[in-house]
Write a protein that holds these residues in place. Structure first.
Motif: not given
Length: 146
Positions: A16-26, A76-77
């Motif tokens: 999900l992080n790759r697809e929807y957030f460009g890998g920006s969430i940690d 995702h939420h």
């Protein structure tokens, strides 16, 4: 611990992080605790804890009868909460403002997951291994990880 009996949160989070957030969430990931005395009263399927930077998913979702797109929708939420913090507005805290809702609706299976959760709400808050209703899902709606 991110690995459940059926689902592994880290694998789902990374996708999900790759697809929807460009890998920006940690952030950290955990399944919540099962407490028989509280399972039916709890109405949260997930939560984001900003101080701990942690997403916690309700263990009632860690069942083979719960479709992957439902857990993905909840994850995702909570990831949206990690990106868009709550805002103080006129004496109350706004958690799901217009910007948040727009981001949440970007999830491909948003409506399908919402409908499944609504159809199975009373069963989700019983102890695991309950009988879940099926909601008719068209094959083209199941594209999350293909």
């Amino acid at each position: 611990m991110a690995r459940g009996k059926v689902y592994h949160l880290k694998v789902l989070f990374e996708s999900l992080n790759r697809e929807y957030f460009g890998g920006s969430i940690d952030c950290k990931l955990d399944w919540g605790r099962v407490r028989a005395d509280r399972v039916r009263r709890v109405r949260q399927l997930g939560r984001y804890e900003p101080k701990a930077n942690r997403i916690v998913i309700n263990p009632v979702l860690d069942q083979s009868g719960v479709p992957l797109f439902v857990i993905a929708s909840v994850m995702h939420h909570e990831m949206c909460h990690a990106v868009i913090p709550a805002k103080r507005r006129r004496g109350y805290t706004e958690y799901h403002g217009p910007e948040f809702k727009a981001m949440e609706r970007r999830f491909r299976e948003y409506r399908t997951a919402r409908d499944w959760i609504r159809a199975n709400r009373k069963f989700l808050f019983q102890p695991p291994q309950n009988h879940l209703k099926s909601v008719e899902i068209r094959s083209e709606q199941l594209t999350l990880f293909q």
